[in-house]
Design an enzyme around this catalytic site. Structure first.
Site, PDB file in Angstrom:
ATOM      1  N   GLU A 123      -5.455  -4.851  10.580  1.00  0.00           N
ATOM      2  CA  GLU A 123      -4.397  -3.803  10.834  1.00  0.00           C
ATOM      3  C   GLU A 123      -4.567  -3.067  12.142  1.00  0.00           C
ATOM      4  OE1 GLU A 123      -2.365  -2.634   6.720  1.00  0.00           O
ATOM      5  OE2 GLU A 123      -4.011  -1.621   6.788  1.00  0.00           O
ATOM      6  N   ASN A 155       1.025  -1.030  -0.076  1.00  0.00           N
ATOM      7  CA  ASN A 155       0.071   0.117  -0.003  1.00  0.00           C
ATOM      8  C   ASN A 155       0.737   1.243   0.026  1.00  0.00           C
ATOM      9  OD1 ASN A 155      -1.814   2.178   0.431  1.00  0.00           O
ATOM     10  ND2 ASN A 155      -2.241   1.529   2.735  1.00  0.00           N
ATOM     11  N   TRP A 156       1.144   1.937  -1.037  1.00  0.00           N
ATOM     12  CA  TRP A 156       1.945   2.946  -1.557  1.00  0.00           C
ATOM     13  C   TRP A 156       1.443   4.360  -0.563  1.00  0.00           C
ATOM     14  CZ3 TRP A 156       3.733   2.081  -7.110  1.00  0.00           C
ATOM     15  CH2 TRP A 156       4.747   0.836  -7.115  1.00  0.00           C
ATOM     16  N   LYS A 157       0.232   4.480  -0.268  1.00  0.00           N
ATOM     17  CA  LYS A 157      -0.528   5.442   0.291  1.00  0.00           C
ATOM     18  C   LYS A 157      -0.231   6.737  -0.826  1.00  0.00           C
ATOM     19  CE  LYS A 157       0.014   3.574   4.731  1.00  0.00           C
ATOM     20  NZ  LYS A 157       0.001   3.695   6.012  1.00  0.00           N
ATOM     21  N   HIS A 163      -9.519   1.228   4.663  1.00  0.00           N
ATOM     22  CA  HIS A 163      -8.068   1.187   5.209  1.00  0.00           C
ATOM     23  C   HIS A 163      -8.495   2.197   6.248  1.00  0.00           C
ATOM     24  CE1 HIS A 163      -4.111   2.725   6.258  1.00  0.00           C
ATOM     25  NE2 HIS A 163      -3.788   1.459   5.479  1.00  0.00           N
ATOM     26  N   GLY A 208       2.298   2.448  10.577  1.00  0.00           N
ATOM     27  CA  GLY A 208       3.445   3.488  10.504  1.00  0.00           C
ATOM     28  C   GLY A 208       3.859   3.837  11.754  1.00  0.00           C
ATOM     29  N   SER A 223       3.440  -1.991  10.257  1.00  0.00           N
ATOM     30  CA  SER A 223       4.806  -1.910  10.588  1.00  0.00           C
ATOM     31  C   SER A 223       5.589  -3.190  10.422  1.00  0.00           C
ATOM     32  CB  SER A 223       4.980  -1.693  12.132  1.00  0.00           C
ATOM     33  OG  SER A 223       4.811  -0.373  12.368  1.00  0.00           O
ATOM     34  N   GLU A 270      -6.866   4.721   7.435  1.00  0.00           N
ATOM     35  CA  GLU A 270      -6.621   6.206   7.221  1.00  0.00           C
ATOM     36  C   GLU A 270      -7.858   6.567   6.498  1.00  0.00           C
ATOM     37  OE1 GLU A 270      -2.841   5.821   5.259  1.00  0.00           O
ATOM     38  OE2 GLU A 270      -1.813   5.192   7.254  1.00  0.00           O
TER      39      GLU A 270
HETATM   40  P1  PGA Z   1       2.683   0.229   7.551  1.00  0.00           P
HETATM   41  O1  PGA Z   1       1.430   0.553   6.947  1.00  0.00           O
HETATM   42  O2  PGA Z   1       3.462  -0.984   6.967  1.00  0.00           O
HETATM   43  O3  PGA Z   1       3.696   1.639   6.976  1.00  0.00           O
HETATM   44  O4  PGA Z   1       2.675   0.232   9.182  1.00  0.00           O
HETATM   45  C1  PGA Z   1       0.523  -0.533   6.876  1.00  0.00           C
HETATM   46  C2  PGA Z   1      -0.711   0.083   5.962  1.00  0.00           C
HETATM   47  O5  PGA Z   1      -1.121   1.253   6.364  1.00  0.00           O
HETATM   48  O6  PGA Z   1      -1.343  -0.592   5.382  1.00  0.00           O
END
Ligand code: PGA
Length: 248
Positions: free
Chosen positions: A162, A6-8, A92, A168, A208, A94
């Site tokens: 998640e 997931n590159w966001k 997700h 993150g 993470s 976010e």
């Molecule tokens: P992260 O993000 O690996 O940077 O913790 C995972 C995600 O948001 O899917």
């Protein structure tokens, strides 16, 4: 073992091309079908060009709950499909926390994606506060119950657990925590949608994930792969994570 990146809001179209050309070289000895990338919407056409015929999956990080119309700034599942995407991320954390997406909205998107034969990866997870107050299972059960409402048990999707506090932050969930939650999700799915649905629905862990912690998580029977943010932005670490799952 699925490795989804997931590159966001990272990776321009040019950067996407460079990354994926490099990834293709590194995948010559590995099963490309196990890799999925989620570039930002504006880089999807670059991903389509680079990945055509490779077996590497790709898709959108988000989709609208409507196919078309007056929805400024949204992304249509029809456009994703026309471009050739096979996957879409839904719910997700976010999207939930920064853009106020509810379980009801997740459910609408999920049903729409399924109706278009785009495989959804539905994300669920608890916040630190919810975990610390002992509400983890309740929160996940609600997200699953409302998010997967009126889904047929023969529909194919992927789930991603998640924990919000692990995204993150560098704080990965312990193997015990992941095992407990994944087993809980599996039994919840058996109860709600039947054993076959549970059997055919992979559950990814995200939060993470790095090459240094992926091996022990991949060794868990209940983990079918990873949804990787930060560590998927580097070709080496992305591929390395997959390799650790093979030795696990
Ligand atoms: P992260 O993000 O690996 O940077 O913790 C995972 C995600 O948001 O899917």
């Amino acid at each position: 073992m699925i490795c989804a990146g997931n590159w966001k809001l990272n990776m321009s179209p040019k950067e996407t091309t460079v990354f994926l050309e490099d990834l293709k070289v590194k995948l010559t000895e590995l099963p490309a079908e196990q890799f999925i990338v989620f570039p930002p919407a504006i880089s999807l056409a670059a991903a389509q060009q680079a990945l055509s015929g490779t077996g590497v999956g790709w898709g959108g990080q988000n989709m609208a709950n409507q196919e078309s119309g007056a929805f400024t700034g949204e992304n249509s599942i029809n456009h994703l499909k026309e471009l050739g995407a096979q996957y879409v991320l839904i719910g997700h954390s976010e999207r939930r926390s920064l853009y106020f997406e509810t379980d009801q909205l997740v459910n609408e998107k999920l049903k729409l994606a399924l109706s278009k034969n785009i495989k959804p990866i539905v994300c669920i997870g608890e916040t630190l506060e919810q975990r610390e107050s002992g509400q983890t299972k309740e929160v996940l059960a609600t997200q699953l119950k409302l998010g997967l409402k009126n889904i047929n048990s023969d529909q194919q999707m992927i789930l991603a657990y998640e924990p919000v506090w692990a995204i993150g932050t560098g704080k990965v969930a312990t193997v015990e925590q992941v095992e407990e939650v994944h087993q809980f999700i599996k039994s919840f799915l058996v109860e709600q949608l039947g054993a076959d649905f549970s059997q055919q629905t992979p559950i990814l862990y995200g939060g993470s994930v790095k090459p240094t912690n992926s091996e022990e998580l991949a060794a868990l029977e209940s983990v079918d792969g990873f949804l990787i943010g930060g560590a998927s932005l580097n070709v080496e670490s992305f591929v390395e994570i997959y390799k650790t799952t093979v030795s696990a």
